[in-house]
Design an enzyme around this catalytic site. Structure first.
Site, PDB file in Angstrom:
ATOM      1  CB  SER A  93      -0.390  -2.416   4.732  1.00 46.22           C
ATOM      2  OG  SER A  93      -0.415  -2.227   3.357  1.00 46.22           O
TER       3      SER A  93
ATOM      4  CG  HIS B 271       1.827   2.020   3.947  1.00 44.25           C
ATOM      5  ND1 HIS B 271       2.987   1.281   3.975  1.00 44.25           N
ATOM      6  CD2 HIS B 271       0.871   1.153   3.496  1.00 44.25           C
ATOM      7  CE1 HIS B 271       2.753   0.050   3.558  1.00 44.25           C
ATOM      8  NE2 HIS B 271       1.482  -0.052   3.258  1.00 44.25           N
TER       9      HIS B 271
END
Length: 207
Positions: free
Chosen positions: A111, A136
C-alpha cells in the site's frame, strides 16, 4: 492505504531498544541503535504509516540534508501501509530535499509502503530477495450526512487519480496499466517488482 481521517489503534513499539557503546577520546558514549544508524544516514520506516511516525521520518531527512546535502539517505521500509496524508508528507519531503533517497524493501512494502518504495531515487530503489510488495487503490470510510459522504467520495477519487499518476511516473507504466493493476490487491515478488518498475534491482549481498 487509508484515506479515512480516523487513525487506527497502533501497537506500541518495543519497550527495549538495543544500545550501542562507542569509545571516544572523551570516554564512552552510548546511543540507541536507531540513533547510531542515523549517523550512517540510515532511516527506518517500519509498521503503520501514521502522523507521528511520518513527522519523525521527515525530521530525520531534513536533519541529514542539513548535515550533508550531497550524501545519499537510505530509507529501509517494512510496512503494511497506512494513512495517505501521512505518507504523502514523507513522499513530498523525499522529492523536496537535495540528497538522493535510496529505498530498500525488507519484509514487505504494501500500500503506502509500496508507494514510498517506488518514490526513491531512480537507480537506487531495491528489494531484498524474499521481500514482498503489494499495490492497490486507496481505502476510505466515512460516516455522516449524505452530502458529506458525497464530498468525501469525490475527494478520495481525486486522491486515487493523483496517486496513480505518480505511480505511473515512477514505474514507467502507463496510467491505464496502473489503474487496472491497483483495482484490487496485487502482490509482487522481488523479481516481479523489478520487472514492473517498482524497484531497480534486488540486493543479495553488500558490495
Amino acid at each position: 492505504m487509508s484515506y479515512s481521517g480516523e487513525r487506527d489503534n497502533l501497537a506500541p513499539h518495543m519497550a527495549l531498544v538495543p544500545m550501542v557503546i562507542e569509545q571516544t577520546s572523551r570516554g564512552e558514549r552510548s546511543f540507541d541503535i536507531y540513533s547510531r544508524l542515523l549517523k550512517e544516514r540510515v532511516i527506518f520506516l517500519t509498521g503503520q504509516v501514521e502522523d507521528h511516525m511520518a513527522n519523525l521520518i521527515v525530521a530525520q531527512m531534513l536533519f541529514l540534508e542539513a548535515e550533508n546535502p550531497e550524501k545519499d539517505i537510505y530509507l529501509y521500509i517494512n510496512s503494511p501501509g497506512g494513512v495517505i496524508t501521512a505518507g504523502m508528507s514523507i513522499y513530498d519531503t523525499m522529492q523536496f530535499i537535495k540528497p538522493d533517497v535510496s529505498t530498500i524493501c525488507m519484509g514487505q512494502a504494501a500500500s503506502m509502503g509500496a508507494f514510498l518504495l517506488t518514490a526513491g531515487a531512480k537507480g537506487k530503489r531495491f528489494c531484498l530477495p524474499n521481500s514482498r510488495v503489494m499495490i492497490h487503490q486507496p481505502l476510505g470510510g466515512y460516516q455522516g450526512q449524505a452530502t458529506d459522504i458525497e464530498i468525501h467520495a469525490r475527494e478520495i477519487l481525486k486522491v486515487k487519480g493523483r496517486m496513480n499518476e505518480l505511480m505511473a511516473h515512477h514505474t514507467g507504466q502507463s496510467l491505464e496499466q496502473i489503474e487496472r493493476d491497483t483495482e484490487r490487491d496485487r502482490f509482487l515478488s522481488a523479481p516481479e517488482a523489478v520487472e514492473y518498475g517498482l524497484v531497480d534491482s534486488i540486493l543479495t549481498h553488500r558490495n
